[in-house]
Design a protein around this motif. Structure first.
Motif, mmCIF file in Angstrom:
data_model
loop_
_atom_site.group_PDB
_atom_site.id
_atom_site.type_symbol
_atom_site.label_atom_id
_atom_site.label_comp_id
_atom_site.label_asym_id
_atom_site.label_seq_id
_atom_site.Cartn_x
_atom_site.Cartn_y
_atom_site.Cartn_z
ATOM 1 N N PHE A 120 0.829 -1.211 0.000
ATOM 2 C CA PHE A 120 0.000 0.000 0.000
ATOM 3 C C PHE A 120 0.863 1.261 0.000
ATOM 4 O O PHE A 120 0.458 2.292 -0.544
ATOM 5 C CB PHE A 120 -0.916 0.015 1.226
ATOM 6 C CG PHE A 120 -2.027 -0.978 1.171
ATOM 7 C CD1 PHE A 120 -3.180 -0.715 0.445
ATOM 8 C CD2 PHE A 120 -1.940 -2.184 1.834
ATOM 9 C CE1 PHE A 120 -4.218 -1.627 0.392
ATOM 10 C CE2 PHE A 120 -2.967 -3.115 1.787
ATOM 11 C CZ PHE A 120 -4.106 -2.833 1.069
ATOM 12 N N LEU A 121 2.019 1.181 0.619
ATOM 13 C CA LEU A 121 2.851 2.370 0.775
ATOM 14 C C LEU A 121 3.459 2.830 -0.544
ATOM 15 O O LEU A 121 3.517 4.033 -0.820
ATOM 16 C CB LEU A 121 3.951 2.078 1.798
ATOM 17 C CG LEU A 121 4.895 3.219 2.136
ATOM 18 C CD1 LEU A 121 4.127 4.388 2.733
ATOM 19 C CD2 LEU A 121 5.990 2.745 3.088
ATOM 20 N N ILE A 122 3.916 1.898 -1.371
ATOM 21 C CA ILE A 122 4.584 2.280 -2.615
ATOM 22 C C ILE A 122 3.649 3.041 -3.549
ATOM 23 O O ILE A 122 3.992 4.142 -4.009
ATOM 24 C CB ILE A 122 5.188 1.032 -3.297
ATOM 25 C CG1 ILE A 122 6.330 0.481 -2.455
ATOM 26 C CG2 ILE A 122 5.669 1.359 -4.699
ATOM 27 C CD1 ILE A 122 6.952 -0.774 -3.000
ATOM 28 N N PRO A 123 2.448 2.539 -3.874
ATOM 29 C CA PRO A 123 1.556 3.347 -4.721
ATOM 30 C C PRO A 123 1.161 4.666 -4.068
ATOM 31 O O PRO A 123 0.967 5.669 -4.773
ATOM 32 C CB PRO A 123 0.336 2.436 -4.915
ATOM 33 C CG PRO A 123 0.843 1.060 -4.688
ATOM 34 C CD PRO A 123 1.877 1.200 -3.621
ATOM 35 N N ALA A 124 1.047 4.685 -2.730
ATOM 36 C CA ALA A 124 0.715 5.939 -2.056
ATOM 37 C C ALA A 124 1.811 6.971 -2.255
ATOM 38 O O ALA A 124 1.540 8.163 -2.462
ATOM 39 C CB ALA A 124 0.475 5.683 -0.569
ATOM 40 N N LEU A 125 3.071 6.539 -2.202
ATOM 41 C CA LEU A 125 4.177 7.462 -2.422
ATOM 42 C C LEU A 125 4.230 7.936 -3.873
ATOM 43 O O LEU A 125 4.550 9.092 -4.155
ATOM 44 C CB LEU A 125 5.495 6.804 -2.037
ATOM 45 C CG LEU A 125 5.735 6.599 -0.542
ATOM 46 C CD1 LEU A 125 7.012 5.823 -0.301
ATOM 47 C CD2 LEU A 125 5.792 7.936 0.168
ATOM 48 N N VAL A 126 3.929 7.046 -4.798
ATOM 49 C CA VAL A 126 3.868 7.466 -6.198
ATOM 50 C C VAL A 126 2.763 8.486 -6.390
ATOM 51 O O VAL A 126 2.918 9.476 -7.121
ATOM 52 C CB VAL A 126 3.652 6.238 -7.110
ATOM 53 C CG1 VAL A 126 3.503 6.655 -8.563
ATOM 54 C CG2 VAL A 126 4.805 5.265 -6.975
ATOM 55 N N VAL A 179 -7.153 3.682 -1.594
ATOM 56 C CA VAL A 179 -7.321 2.577 -0.643
ATOM 57 C C VAL A 179 -8.732 2.004 -0.731
ATOM 58 O O VAL A 179 -8.925 0.779 -0.693
ATOM 59 C CB VAL A 179 -7.015 3.070 0.785
ATOM 60 C CG1 VAL A 179 -7.397 2.012 1.815
ATOM 61 C CG2 VAL A 179 -5.543 3.422 0.924
ATOM 62 N N VAL A 180 -9.739 2.876 -0.878
ATOM 63 C CA VAL A 180 -11.120 2.402 -1.036
ATOM 64 C C VAL A 180 -11.251 1.573 -2.302
ATOM 65 O O VAL A 180 -11.879 0.500 -2.313
ATOM 66 C CB VAL A 180 -12.099 3.587 -1.037
ATOM 67 C CG1 VAL A 180 -13.508 3.122 -1.387
ATOM 68 C CG2 VAL A 180 -12.111 4.282 0.314
ATOM 69 N N VAL A 181 -10.667 2.051 -3.403
ATOM 70 C CA VAL A 181 -10.727 1.309 -4.669
ATOM 71 C C VAL A 181 -10.061 -0.053 -4.523
ATOM 72 O O VAL A 181 -10.586 -1.084 -4.988
ATOM 73 C CB VAL A 181 -10.063 2.124 -5.792
ATOM 74 C CG1 VAL A 181 -9.921 1.286 -7.060
ATOM 75 C CG2 VAL A 181 -10.875 3.380 -6.087
ATOM 76 N N LEU A 184 -12.354 -2.408 -2.568
ATOM 77 C CA LEU A 184 -13.483 -2.894 -3.369
ATOM 78 C C LEU A 184 -13.030 -3.953 -4.368
ATOM 79 O O LEU A 184 -13.697 -4.986 -4.549
ATOM 80 C CB LEU A 184 -14.138 -1.720 -4.097
ATOM 81 C CG LEU A 184 -14.869 -0.695 -3.213
ATOM 82 C CD1 LEU A 184 -15.356 0.479 -4.055
ATOM 83 C CD2 LEU A 184 -16.035 -1.345 -2.493
ATOM 84 N N LEU A 185 -11.891 -3.722 -5.018
ATOM 85 C CA LEU A 185 -11.396 -4.693 -5.993
ATOM 86 C C LEU A 185 -10.961 -5.978 -5.313
ATOM 87 O O LEU A 185 -11.255 -7.086 -5.789
ATOM 88 C CB LEU A 185 -10.241 -4.084 -6.783
ATOM 89 C CG LEU A 185 -9.608 -4.981 -7.849
ATOM 90 C CD1 LEU A 185 -10.655 -5.441 -8.861
ATOM 91 C CD2 LEU A 185 -8.465 -4.259 -8.553
ATOM 92 N N GLN A 186 -10.274 -5.855 -4.193
ATOM 93 C CA GLN A 186 -9.831 -7.048 -3.478
ATOM 94 C C GLN A 186 -11.013 -7.849 -2.947
ATOM 95 O O GLN A 186 -11.013 -9.089 -3.003
ATOM 96 C CB GLN A 186 -8.910 -6.630 -2.334
ATOM 97 C CG GLN A 186 -8.038 -7.738 -1.791
ATOM 98 C CD GLN A 186 -7.010 -7.234 -0.810
ATOM 99 O OE1 GLN A 186 -6.951 -6.046 -0.506
ATOM 100 N NE2 GLN A 186 -6.193 -8.127 -0.281
ATOM 101 N N GLY A 187 -12.027 -7.157 -2.440
ATOM 102 C CA GLY A 187 -13.225 -7.875 -1.991
ATOM 103 C C GLY A 187 -13.934 -8.576 -3.124
ATOM 104 O O GLY A 187 -14.421 -9.704 -2.961
ATOM 105 N N MET A 333 -2.538 -1.410 -5.862
ATOM 106 C CA MET A 333 -2.572 -1.797 -4.445
ATOM 107 C C MET A 333 -3.268 -3.140 -4.262
ATOM 108 O O MET A 333 -2.791 -4.011 -3.519
ATOM 109 C CB MET A 333 -3.305 -0.738 -3.625
ATOM 110 C CG MET A 333 -2.554 0.546 -3.374
ATOM 111 S SD MET A 333 -3.586 1.681 -2.381
ATOM 112 C CE MET A 333 -2.489 3.099 -2.243
ATOM 113 N N ALA A 334 -4.413 -3.313 -4.917
ATOM 114 C CA ALA A 334 -5.188 -4.545 -4.745
ATOM 115 C C ALA A 334 -4.421 -5.759 -5.249
ATOM 116 O O ALA A 334 -4.386 -6.805 -4.579
ATOM 117 C CB ALA A 334 -6.527 -4.414 -5.474
ATOM 118 N N LEU A 335 -3.793 -5.650 -6.418
ATOM 119 C CA LEU A 335 -3.058 -6.788 -6.975
ATOM 120 C C LEU A 335 -1.869 -7.156 -6.100
ATOM 121 O O LEU A 335 -1.623 -8.339 -5.825
ATOM 122 C CB LEU A 335 -2.601 -6.451 -8.396
ATOM 123 C CG LEU A 335 -3.703 -6.247 -9.440
ATOM 124 C CD1 LEU A 335 -3.104 -5.842 -10.783
ATOM 125 C CD2 LEU A 335 -4.542 -7.513 -9.595
#
Length: 615
Positions: A120-126, A179-181, A184-187, A333-335
């Protein structure tokens, strides 16, 4: 104090049932302290030990949370947030606690603690385009500026262009939207049963490279945290190694029973190993306080007092911002988080000597992890929730795992999430303590990856190529992304997706290992399939272990009764009768539990087994 014989002691799975069972009134004398579980004989005292174990898992979780928030907020000037950093941390504690309770109750059912991860951190930093820079404050020694190099393999903007209150709040809202997206995708992925269909094709040659890369992926961040004060960091690491390894076999009496017709029986437990996180952290934290060497990050400090009580709710600071860039970052993030969580499921089951997680457990686990990430994003947290590799490494250090302990960790987190003032205490964890704790736990994950190689024929040229290529390319591609000039496809969301996904080493290792493992021909023996249990187990022990696995992964009875009423497309979330017979080797019997210690020559009484199950 006594020392057990020098033979390997495998991990002990403690905790099948959720309701406590009565303590046995009569317990036999303990002949060999290492032959049975200490938990099966201590009765109510195991609640105290469970609380101590939960507190240590909570310390690891707090270290991971503080480190993740610090890496995300490192270029934010003090006071740059429009709300208290303690409240931001409290919202993350709350979402992690809720997700942990759901995961252990009706998810994968493994004793897994949920926490933000590097995925989660890497895409957040990007997404926020930050430049790594960390300001810390050492009481009595002025300010100490520790430069965090660009260790996340990203090209980030200059420090001056990232300042500004409005820009930062907008960026964090966009990260919360991602994070919400991702949730939803992971669920959705879990509800469709995709993890259960993919996981059977993930053999040791897929798991091992992923674990090796997971252990190596955070080594730069760990080194930079430790560099705040190498003396404290090395002292903490030394104490953790001594307690968990050198003194791990030393046992001390815990309690005594005095039945009317027998003499007292002393219960011996490996107290140094079971407290191998709490004792070193407490010692180093006290020493740093006495010497005035507490290295406190300014980005997480708060001049104002946080409230004692608050109720986290969606829209507290503002609603998450959904943009095309947030959508692209959320997909990556989900993948990546799904890949990491599946590796955690396999590793935790392997450490507890259980069979690989069945398809329904994997699907439920990812579904509830997605729900936890949605909750985190709606509460304003910039990081989602996933199964925590450092906490799985802690299970290996303790050599015991329990759902009761995981439940207690979840309750601790929910309690702190309701009190930002208490959560503020964990902001003051010294940076060397963060680095030392994460360093040791990540090293255990790395070693677990190496230990998985023995399940396959590592002398095979096919396997040597798959392992080497997967690990090397997973470390090379993020490095190339850092060194190469920024690529531009002409569409910003696609650039965001590629930059964030190619910077995820665990995802790359899992993907490459999966593709090569299932496209290059090889025999089942060569690939290491169907050899998950130790070869030293007898047929009876193997059967008991499979029954134990079916019991561990099964849903609680009230939820199992509802499985017949759910829609047909969601039946992939429920254990079916054929799962118990075909995958686990037979249906589990009520009240039966496997003793996972292969050197045990006598079986525990039925009442003692019930006591273990209650934990």
């Amino acid at each position: 104090m006594s020392r057990s014989p020098f033979h390997p002691v495998p991990l002990l799975a403690v905790g099948s049932q959720d309701a406590p069972a009565p303590v046995p009134p009569l317990l036999p004398p303990l002949q060999n302290p290492s032959s049975h579980s200490w938990a099966s004989r201590c009765g109510p005292s195991t609640w105290v030990l469970s609380c101590l174990l939960a507190l240590q898992h909570f310390l690891v979780l707090s270290s991971l949370l503080s480190a993740s928030h610090l890496l995300l907020l490192h270029s934010l000037p003090p006071g740059g947030l429009s709300y208290s950093p303690a409240q931001l941390l409290a919202s993350s504690f709350f979402s992690c606690g809720v997700s942990t309770v759901l995961q252990t109750w009706m998810g994968s059912r493994l004793p897994l603690v949920q926490a933000p991860s590097l995925e989660f951190l890497i895409p957040a930093l990007v997404l926020t385009n930050q430049k790594p820079s960390l300001t810390t404050k050492t009481p009595g020694n002025g300010e100490h500026r520790a430069k965090l190099s660009a260790s996340l393999s990203l090209h980030l903007c200059s420090l001056s262009s990232c300042h500004g209150l409005e820009l930062w709040n907008t960026s964090l809202r966009e990260v919360s939207g991602a994070v919400v997206v991702s949730g939803l995708l992971q669920g959705t992925i879990g509800l469709l049963g995709l993890p259960g269909r993919v996981f059977p094709y993930c053999g040791p040659l897929v798991l091992a490279p992923s674990l090796v890369v997971a252990g190596l992926s955070a080594h730069k961040e760990v080194a930079q945290f430790c560099s705040a004060h190498w003396g404290l960091a090395l002292l903490l690491i030394l104490l953790m190694v001594i307690c968990s390894q050198h003194l791990g076999s030393c046992r001390v009496p815990l309690c005594s029973w005095r039945p009317a017709s027998t003499s007292s029986t002393h219960i011996y437990i490996p107290v140094f190993r079971l407290l191998s996180v709490l004792t070193p952290v407490a010692c180093v934290w006290i020493i740093s306080a006495l010497l005035g060497l507490n290295v406190i990050p300014l980005q997480l400090s708060d001049p104002t007092e946080a409230p004692w009580f608050w109720l986290p709710h969606p829209g507290e600071w503002d609603w998450p911002l959904l943009t095309p860039r947030a959508l692209a970052a959320g997909i990556s993030m989900a993948l990546a988080a799904s890949t990491s969580s599946l590796g955690c499921y396999a590793l935790c089951g392997q450490l507890l000597h259980l069979s690989p997680p069945p398809p329904h457990a994997c699907s439920r686990g990812l579904s509830l992890e997605g729900l936890g990430s949605v909750l985190a994003g709606l509460l304003g947290s910039p990081l989602g929730t996933a199964s925590s590799f450092p906490n799985v490494g802690t299970v290996s250090l303790f050599q015991t795992g329990s759902r009761q302990v995981a439940h207690l960790v979840g309750l601790f987190c929910v309690g702190l999430g309701l009190s930002p003032r208490l959560a503020q205490l964990f902001i003051n964890i010294p940076l060397p303590v963060l680095g030392g704790v994460l360093g040791v736990t990540q090293a255990v994950v790395l070693s677990a990856g190496f230990s998985s190689f023995h399940l396959a024929d590592i002398d095979s040229g096919r396997n040597v190529f798959i392992v080497g290529f997967s690990i090397f390319m997973a470390l090379l591609l993020p490095r190339w992304l850092w060194e190469a000039p920024e690529f531009n496809t002409g569409w910003s969301p696609l650039d965001m997706f590629l930059r964030s996904l190619l910077a995820e080493p665990i995802f790359l290792a899992g993907l490459l290992g999966f593709l090569l493992e299932n496209t290059i021909s090889g025999t089942r023996i060569e690939r290491g399939l169907g050899q998950r249990l130790p070869t030293s187990f007898t047929a009876q022990e193997t059967q008991k272990s499979r029954e134990r696995a079916a019991q561990e992964y099964g849903l609680p009875l009230p939820i199992t009764n509802l499985c017949s009423h759910i829609p047909q497309p969601l039946h992939c979330l429920c254990p079916m009768p054929e799962d118990s017979e075909d995958e686990e080797g037979g249906p589990s019997k009520t009240g039966e539990m496997a003793d996972l210690l292969p050197n045990s020559e006598e079986s525990c009484p039925a009442a003692s087994r019930e006591a273990v199950r209650s934990q």
